[in-house]
Design a protein around this motif. Structure first.
Motif, short mmCIF file in Angstrom:
data_model
loop_
_atom_site.label_atom_id
_atom_site.label_comp_id
_atom_site.label_asym_id
_atom_site.label_seq_id
_atom_site.Cartn_x
_atom_site.Cartn_y
_atom_site.Cartn_z
N VAL A 1 22.83 14.16 1.38
CA VAL A 1 22.54 14.70 0.04
C VAL A 1 22.24 13.56 -0.93
N ASN A 2 23.05 12.50 -0.87
CA ASN A 2 22.83 11.34 -1.74
C ASN A 2 21.42 10.76 -1.54
N THR A 3 21.04 10.63 -0.27
CA THR A 3 19.73 10.06 0.04
C THR A 3 18.60 10.96 -0.45
N SER A 4 18.75 12.27 -0.24
CA SER A 4 17.70 13.20 -0.68
C SER A 4 17.56 13.18 -2.20
N ILE A 5 18.68 13.05 -2.92
CA ILE A 5 18.63 12.98 -4.38
C ILE A 5 17.85 11.75 -4.83
N ILE A 6 18.17 10.60 -4.21
CA ILE A 6 17.50 9.35 -4.60
C ILE A 6 16.01 9.41 -4.28
N ILE A 7 15.65 9.94 -3.11
CA ILE A 7 14.24 10.05 -2.72
C ILE A 7 13.51 11.00 -3.67
N GLY A 8 14.14 12.15 -3.97
CA GLY A 8 13.53 13.12 -4.87
C GLY A 8 13.29 12.53 -6.25
N TYR A 9 14.28 11.79 -6.76
CA TYR A 9 14.13 11.16 -8.08
C TYR A 9 13.06 10.07 -8.05
N ARG A 10 13.03 9.32 -6.95
CA ARG A 10 12.05 8.23 -6.82
C ARG A 10 10.62 8.76 -6.85
N ILE A 11 10.42 9.94 -6.28
CA ILE A 11 9.07 10.49 -6.16
C ILE A 11 8.69 11.37 -7.36
N ALA A 12 9.61 12.22 -7.82
CA ALA A 12 9.24 13.20 -8.85
C ALA A 12 10.24 13.31 -9.99
N GLY A 13 11.06 12.31 -10.20
CA GLY A 13 11.97 12.33 -11.33
C GLY A 13 13.13 13.29 -11.16
N VAL A 14 13.71 13.72 -12.27
CA VAL A 14 14.91 14.56 -12.25
C VAL A 14 14.66 15.89 -11.54
N THR B 1 0.83 -1.21 0.00
CA THR B 1 0.00 0.00 0.00
C THR B 1 0.86 1.25 0.00
N GLN B 2 1.96 1.20 0.79
CA GLN B 2 2.82 2.36 0.91
C GLN B 2 3.55 2.66 -0.39
N THR B 3 4.01 1.61 -1.07
CA THR B 3 4.82 1.83 -2.25
C THR B 3 4.00 2.10 -3.50
N THR B 4 2.73 1.73 -3.49
CA THR B 4 1.88 1.92 -4.67
C THR B 4 1.79 3.39 -5.05
N ALA B 5 1.67 4.25 -4.04
CA ALA B 5 1.52 5.68 -4.29
C ALA B 5 2.75 6.29 -4.93
N ALA B 6 3.92 5.64 -4.72
CA ALA B 6 5.17 6.22 -5.22
C ALA B 6 5.60 5.66 -6.56
N LYS B 7 4.85 4.71 -7.12
CA LYS B 7 5.29 4.05 -8.35
C LYS B 7 5.31 5.01 -9.53
N GLY B 8 4.29 5.86 -9.65
CA GLY B 8 4.28 6.84 -10.73
C GLY B 8 4.96 8.11 -10.25
N LYS B 9 5.71 8.77 -11.13
CA LYS B 9 6.39 10.01 -10.76
C LYS B 9 5.36 11.11 -10.54
N ARG B 10 5.47 11.79 -9.39
CA ARG B 10 4.56 12.89 -9.06
C ARG B 10 5.19 14.21 -9.50
N THR B 11 4.53 14.97 -10.32
CA THR B 11 5.11 16.21 -10.81
C THR B 11 4.22 17.43 -10.55
N ASP B 12 3.19 17.28 -9.73
CA ASP B 12 2.33 18.42 -9.44
C ASP B 12 3.04 19.39 -8.49
#
Length: 200
Positions: free
Chosen positions: A76-89, A4-15
């Motif tokens: 910084v590395n972790t924040s980059i990966i999380i940011g990309y995982r949620i909303a892409g580049v 349930t938790q990961t389903t919301a993050a599968k598509g990149k959120r760009t709003d």
């Protein structure tokens, strides 16, 4: 629950709201957290996993392992990966700016007033108090992540956890080396399982 938790993050959120939340969260956490990468990671975990549920708990552990294995500052590395995982580049760019900006501002101010800060007893006492809080947060991170590993009830994971702790704490083995060895062992085990599955 994990699914349930990961389903919301599968598509990149760009709003706009999501992007603002990414930047604001990383900015606030980076500006108010002292003690290095592991402390900031604990705060990111509470926000993105427990509160927003954009990333699963197990996935966070994978992201932290990747971030710690890469060159550069772990937070910084972790924040980059999380940011990309949620909303892409664009999400990665926002999270890295949000993470780097507060320390840059604070260090610029401290550098300008370094002599006064160095001789100020009140500042020294405040920093001593922060050390106690940092230790508590790091203990919390250790217990949480260790619990997630042991929860799977996999003998190999438990043995690697214990061996890694002994190697780092007692023999002062480099953390990167420990991570790489554990990764290689897990990789060989996974390849073995896949080959057995293919043979059947």
């Amino acid at each position: 629950m994990e699914e349930t938790q990961t389903t919301a993050a599968k598509g990149k959120r760009t709003d706009i709201r999501t992007l603002w939340t990414l930047f604001k969260t990383c900015f606030i956490i980076s500006g108010c957290t002292f003690g290095g990468g592991m402390v900031i990671i604990s705060m990111l975990q509470k926000k993105f996993v427990e509160e927003l549920k954009w990333i699963g708990q197990e996935e966070v552990m994978d992201l932290v392992a990747i971030a710690q294995s890469c060159p550069g500052v772990m937070a910084v590395n972790t924040s980059i990966i999380i940011g990309y995982r949620i909303a892409g580049v664009f999400g990665a760019l926002l999270t890295v700016v949000g993470t780097v900006l507060p320390p840059m501002i604070i260090l610029t101010i401290i550098s300008a007033c370094y002599v006064q800060f160095r001789s100020n007893q009140i500042v020294a006492l405040i920093l001593k108090g922060m050390q106690a809080g940092v230790a508590a947060v790091m203990i919390n991170v250790t217990i949480t992540m260790s619990g997630n590993v042991l929860e799977k009830k996999e003998a190999l994971s438990a043995v690697m956890l214990a061996a890694a702790a002994v190697a780092i704490l007692l023999f002062d083995v480099d953390v990167i080396l420990v991570i790489l060895i554990c990764g290689l062992i897990s990789g060989f085990v996974t390849v073995g399982k896949l080959r057995k599955g293919a043979a059947k």
